[in-house]
Enzyme design. Structure first.
Site, PDB file in Angstrom:
ATOM      1  N   GLY A  14     -51.306 -40.240  26.130  1.00  0.00           N
ATOM      2  CA  GLY A  14     -51.692 -40.154  24.732  1.00  0.00           C
ATOM      3  C   GLY A  14     -52.334 -38.830  24.362  1.00  0.00           C
ATOM      4  O   GLY A  14     -52.850 -38.674  23.258  1.00  0.00           O
ATOM      5  N   SER A  15     -52.278 -37.883  25.276  1.00  0.00           N
ATOM      6  CA  SER A  15     -52.903 -36.569  25.068  1.00  0.00           C
ATOM      7  C   SER A  15     -51.941 -35.620  24.373  1.00  0.00           C
ATOM      8  O   SER A  15     -50.850 -35.339  24.876  1.00  0.00           O
ATOM      9  CB  SER A  15     -53.325 -35.990  26.424  1.00  0.00           C
ATOM     10  OG  SER A  15     -53.445 -34.588  26.382  1.00  0.00           O
ATOM     11  N   ARG A  16     -52.359 -35.105  23.215  1.00  0.00           N
ATOM     12  CA  ARG A  16     -51.542 -34.140  22.483  1.00  0.00           C
ATOM     13  C   ARG A  16     -51.190 -32.951  23.373  1.00  0.00           C
ATOM     14  O   ARG A  16     -50.061 -32.471  23.387  1.00  0.00           O
ATOM     15  CB  ARG A  16     -52.301 -33.626  21.259  1.00  0.00           C
ATOM     16  CG  ARG A  16     -52.673 -34.664  20.244  1.00  0.00           C
ATOM     17  CD  ARG A  16     -53.810 -34.167  19.358  1.00  0.00           C
ATOM     18  NE  ARG A  16     -54.228 -35.165  18.391  1.00  0.00           N
ATOM     19  CZ  ARG A  16     -55.003 -36.196  18.692  1.00  0.00           C
ATOM     20  NH1 ARG A  16     -55.431 -36.375  19.926  1.00  0.00           N
ATOM     21  NH2 ARG A  16     -55.351 -37.053  17.752  1.00  0.00           N
ATOM     22  N   SER A  18     -51.201 -32.700  26.635  1.00  0.00           N
ATOM     23  CA  SER A  18     -50.294 -33.039  27.739  1.00  0.00           C
ATOM     24  C   SER A  18     -48.848 -33.050  27.250  1.00  0.00           C
ATOM     25  O   SER A  18     -47.940 -32.573  27.937  1.00  0.00           O
ATOM     26  CB  SER A  18     -50.661 -34.405  28.334  1.00  0.00           C
ATOM     27  OG  SER A  18     -51.903 -34.363  28.999  1.00  0.00           O
ATOM     28  N   TYR A  19     -48.638 -33.609  26.060  1.00  0.00           N
ATOM     29  CA  TYR A  19     -47.290 -33.608  25.468  1.00  0.00           C
ATOM     30  C   TYR A  19     -46.798 -32.184  25.270  1.00  0.00           C
ATOM     31  O   TYR A  19     -45.656 -31.843  25.616  1.00  0.00           O
ATOM     32  CB  TYR A  19     -47.316 -34.363  24.141  1.00  0.00           C
ATOM     33  CG  TYR A  19     -46.143 -34.076  23.228  1.00  0.00           C
ATOM     34  CD1 TYR A  19     -44.866 -34.523  23.544  1.00  0.00           C
ATOM     35  CD2 TYR A  19     -46.320 -33.339  22.048  1.00  0.00           C
ATOM     36  CE1 TYR A  19     -43.780 -34.248  22.699  1.00  0.00           C
ATOM     37  CE2 TYR A  19     -45.251 -33.074  21.209  1.00  0.00           C
ATOM     38  CZ  TYR A  19     -43.982 -33.517  21.538  1.00  0.00           C
ATOM     39  OH  TYR A  19     -42.919 -33.246  20.714  1.00  0.00           O
TER      40      TYR A  19
END
EC number: 5.99.1.4
Length: 200
Positions: A14-16, A18-19
């Site tokens: 759910g990490s921006r 990380s995406y």
């Protein structure tokens, strides 16, 4: 990829950031003949273990303000040329996303599961709940019954706990975090430093 450098990649589904960082992995692998080892974790659990989770309560500084983070993520997405939409709140505990990826790994689909969840969250705007998690099996080509069993299995949760302990023990304090040997690089914006290290 014999002899290729390995980079441990601790990421939160759910990490921006990380995406955003994940969108660069294939390019970096091709450019520097390296391999990323994906290690999905619940980043909030990592921060809680270290103490002082900056996402609990009011933002401690401007960089943790939700409005700024959305603006910053959109700027990075434009720079990378990838889509981005602000995620909808999860309807499951965040650790369930990491557990789903680790369960998919039992059938050889860890990275595809991570990427599919990132697509659903940051591109399609899907609210993640138990029904969505159960439905991951079909597009990933998994045995749905086995996937559900592994998602609930104590062994899967134990593996997640080991990954959290491992990340904390190595000094990681958030996601995404990359390790090239003993060298740690934290954040999507440190990828340029990781690339410099790979090129050296």
């Amino acid at each position: 990829m014999p002899g290729a450098a390995e980079i441990d990649f601790y990421l939160g589904l759910g990490s921006r950031y990380s995406y955003l960082a994940a969108s660069q992995v294939e390019r970096i692998e091709k450019t520097y003949d390296c391999r990323f080892v994906w290690k999905p974790i619940a980043s909030g659990a990592l921060m809680d273990r270290r103490g002082g989770n900056p996402f609990r309560g009011e933002p401690l500084s401007g960089q943790y303000d939700w409005g700024y983070r959305e603006y910053d993520a959109k700027c990075w997405a434009d720079y990378y040329g990838i889509p981005f939409r602000e995620p909808i709140g999860f309807r499951v505990d965040p650790d369930r996303l990491a557990l789903a990826c680790l369960a998919a790994d039992r059938q050889g689909a860890l990275v595809p599961c991570c990427r599919l969840l990132q697509q659903l969250i940051f591109v399609d705007g899907v609210a993640i709940d138990d029904t969505v998690l159960a439905g991951l099996a079909e597009p990933l080509g998994l045995d749905a019954e086995v996937f559900q069993r592994d998602l609930q299995a104590p062994q899967t949760r134990a593996r997640h706990e080991r990954l959290l302990d491992e990340a904390k023990g190595r000094g990681a304090f958030g996601v995404p975090t990359f390790f090239l040997g003993d060298r740690m690089f934290w954040g999507n914006d440190r990828l340029v430093l990781l690339e410099a290290a790979l090129a050296a």
